[in-house]
Design an enzyme around this catalytic site. Structure first.
Site, PDB file in Angstrom:
ATOM      1  N   TYR A 180     -11.828  23.340 -42.086  1.00 23.57           N
ATOM      2  CA  TYR A 180     -12.148  22.255 -41.159  1.00 23.57           C
ATOM      3  C   TYR A 180     -11.173  21.106 -41.327  1.00 23.57           C
ATOM      4  O   TYR A 180     -10.721  20.818 -42.434  1.00 23.57           O
ATOM      5  CB  TYR A 180     -13.572  21.725 -41.406  1.00 23.57           C
ATOM      6  CG  TYR A 180     -14.648  22.727 -41.058  1.00 23.57           C
ATOM      7  CD1 TYR A 180     -15.087  22.857 -39.744  1.00 23.57           C
ATOM      8  CD2 TYR A 180     -15.195  23.547 -42.025  1.00 23.57           C
ATOM      9  CE1 TYR A 180     -16.060  23.777 -39.415  1.00 23.57           C
ATOM     10  CE2 TYR A 180     -16.170  24.478 -41.710  1.00 23.57           C
ATOM     11  CZ  TYR A 180     -16.605  24.587 -40.398  1.00 23.57           C
ATOM     12  OH  TYR A 180     -17.554  25.510 -40.077  1.00 23.57           O
ATOM     13  N   GLY A 218      -1.028  19.534 -37.123  1.00 25.20           N
ATOM     14  CA  GLY A 218      -0.514  20.651 -37.911  1.00 25.20           C
ATOM     15  C   GLY A 218      -1.214  20.859 -39.242  1.00 25.20           C
ATOM     16  O   GLY A 218      -0.792  21.710 -40.032  1.00 25.20           O
ATOM     17  N   GLY A 264      -4.295  22.042 -39.817  1.00 22.93           N
ATOM     18  CA  GLY A 264      -4.944  23.352 -39.829  1.00 22.93           C
ATOM     19  C   GLY A 264      -3.958  24.466 -40.164  1.00 22.93           C
ATOM     20  O   GLY A 264      -4.257  25.355 -40.966  1.00 22.93           O
ATOM     21  N   LYS A 265      -2.770  24.400 -39.576  1.00 25.05           N
ATOM     22  CA  LYS A 265      -1.729  25.399 -39.870  1.00 25.05           C
ATOM     23  C   LYS A 265      -1.333  25.341 -41.337  1.00 25.05           C
ATOM     24  O   LYS A 265      -1.140  26.379 -41.977  1.00 25.05           O
ATOM     25  CB  LYS A 265      -0.493  25.154 -38.996  1.00 25.05           C
ATOM     26  CG  LYS A 265      -0.710  25.471 -37.544  1.00 25.05           C
ATOM     27  CD  LYS A 265       0.538  25.160 -36.739  1.00 25.05           C
ATOM     28  CE  LYS A 265       0.269  25.363 -35.263  1.00 25.05           C
ATOM     29  NZ  LYS A 265       1.412  24.992 -34.443  1.00 25.05           N
ATOM     30  N   ASN A 274     -16.998  29.521 -30.372  1.00 23.97           N
ATOM     31  CA  ASN A 274     -16.004  28.530 -30.786  1.00 23.97           C
ATOM     32  C   ASN A 274     -14.624  29.001 -30.316  1.00 23.97           C
ATOM     33  O   ASN A 274     -13.793  29.447 -31.104  1.00 23.97           O
ATOM     34  CB  ASN A 274     -16.047  28.322 -32.301  1.00 23.97           C
ATOM     35  CG  ASN A 274     -15.245  27.128 -32.746  1.00 23.97           C
ATOM     36  OD1 ASN A 274     -14.419  26.596 -32.007  1.00 23.97           O
ATOM     37  ND2 ASN A 274     -15.472  26.701 -33.968  1.00 23.97           N
ATOM     38  N   GLU A 275     -14.401  28.871 -29.012  1.00 26.94           N
ATOM     39  CA  GLU A 275     -13.182  29.401 -28.397  1.00 26.94           C
ATOM     40  C   GLU A 275     -11.906  28.739 -28.918  1.00 26.94           C
ATOM     41  O   GLU A 275     -10.882  29.399 -29.076  1.00 26.94           O
ATOM     42  CB  GLU A 275     -13.273  29.281 -26.875  1.00 26.94           C
ATOM     43  CG  GLU A 275     -14.360  30.175 -26.295  1.00 26.94           C
ATOM     44  CD  GLU A 275     -14.556  29.998 -24.803  1.00 26.94           C
ATOM     45  OE1 GLU A 275     -13.709  29.340 -24.152  1.00 26.94           O
ATOM     46  OE2 GLU A 275     -15.555  30.517 -24.277  1.00 26.94           O
ATOM     47  N   TYR A 320      -6.935  30.819 -34.554  1.00 27.42           N
ATOM     48  CA  TYR A 320      -6.759  31.914 -35.508  1.00 27.42           C
ATOM     49  C   TYR A 320      -5.870  33.012 -34.935  1.00 27.42           C
ATOM     50  O   TYR A 320      -5.033  33.574 -35.654  1.00 27.42           O
ATOM     51  CB  TYR A 320      -8.106  32.496 -35.937  1.00 27.42           C
ATOM     52  CG  TYR A 320      -8.982  31.512 -36.669  1.00 27.42           C
ATOM     53  CD1 TYR A 320      -8.473  30.697 -37.687  1.00 27.42           C
ATOM     54  CD2 TYR A 320     -10.321  31.374 -36.361  1.00 27.42           C
ATOM     55  CE1 TYR A 320      -9.274  29.782 -38.350  1.00 27.42           C
ATOM     56  CE2 TYR A 320     -11.136  30.472 -37.022  1.00 27.42           C
ATOM     57  CZ  TYR A 320     -10.607  29.681 -38.009  1.00 27.42           C
ATOM     58  OH  TYR A 320     -11.395  28.779 -38.664  1.00 27.42           O
ATOM     59  N   LYS A 368      -3.456  32.577 -32.778  1.00 29.65           N
ATOM     60  CA  LYS A 368      -2.089  32.034 -32.853  1.00 29.65           C
ATOM     61  C   LYS A 368      -1.522  32.140 -34.265  1.00 29.65           C
ATOM     62  O   LYS A 368      -0.312  32.303 -34.441  1.00 29.65           O
ATOM     63  CB  LYS A 368      -2.070  30.563 -32.416  1.00 29.65           C
ATOM     64  CG  LYS A 368      -1.913  30.362 -30.934  1.00 29.65           C
ATOM     65  CD  LYS A 368      -1.873  28.901 -30.538  1.00 29.65           C
ATOM     66  CE  LYS A 368      -0.905  28.072 -31.324  1.00 29.65           C
ATOM     67  NZ  LYS A 368      -0.835  26.673 -30.923  1.00 29.65           N
TER      68      LYS A 368
END
Length: 173
Positions: free
Chosen positions: A99, A108, A110-111, A137-138, A144, A146
């Site tokens: 999260y 960035g 999250g990445k 949770n589109e 994910y 990506k």
């Protein structure tokens, strides 16, 4: 000025900061799509100080915190086999939680968190990472995908008294 992110393992001394971050990000992500009662029930159980302390001290669980200029921006939790929530794959880590606070989304982080989880998996000789993501949770599913995760199945996730369906997604190292 570039936003510097440090990703470090969480310690027991950071228990209350982790708890605040976990509750805040979970509410932000799911409160609008679930009842208040189910959210409260889940938060009281999953993010109790006792449970988080136990997980922080369990060698099969790891929490990692993303720090942006001395402020927590996000986190992830990984589980080794024996602590995994469902599959119990000795060759993969479960990415149980990841999260980022809303104000840091799109930067960035999250990445960077995913890459750190992959790095930890590699350091431990793992062949992959797997996670469960709510079918509704589109945005997360797209993220994910990506990042290279593929849908491999379904499993249940219980939020209060609501049994929900998660896609199981796997990243092969």
């Amino acid at each position: 000025m570039e936003n510097t992110i440090a990703i470090q393992p969480a310690t027991i001394a950071q228990l209350h900061l982790l708890r605040q971050l976990a509750i805040s990000t979970f509410l932000d992500t799911y409160a609008a799509m679930n009842t208040e009662e189910n959210m409260r029930s889940y938060l009281d159980n999953a993010f109790s100080a006792g449970r988080l302390a136990s997980e922080l001290q369990n060698p099969l669980c790891q929490y990692w915190l993303a720090d942006s200029q001395q402020e927590l921006a996000g986190y992830f939790k990984i589980n080794f086999c024996g602590a995994q929530s469902d599959i119990q794959d000795p060759d993969s880590l479960e990415l149980e939680r990841i999260y980022v606070l809303s104000k840091y989304k799109g930067q960035g982080i999250g990445k960077r968190l995913i890459q750190k989880a992959i790095d930890v998996a590699k350091e431990h000789g793992m062949l992959g990472l797997w996670l469960g993501v709510w079918e509704k949770n589109e945005a997360a599913i797209h993220f994910y995908e990506k990042m290279g995760f593929k849908k491999t199945g379904l499993h249940s996730f219980v939020l209060g008294d609501d049994e929900q369906r998660d896609f199981v997604m796997k990243f092969i190292i």
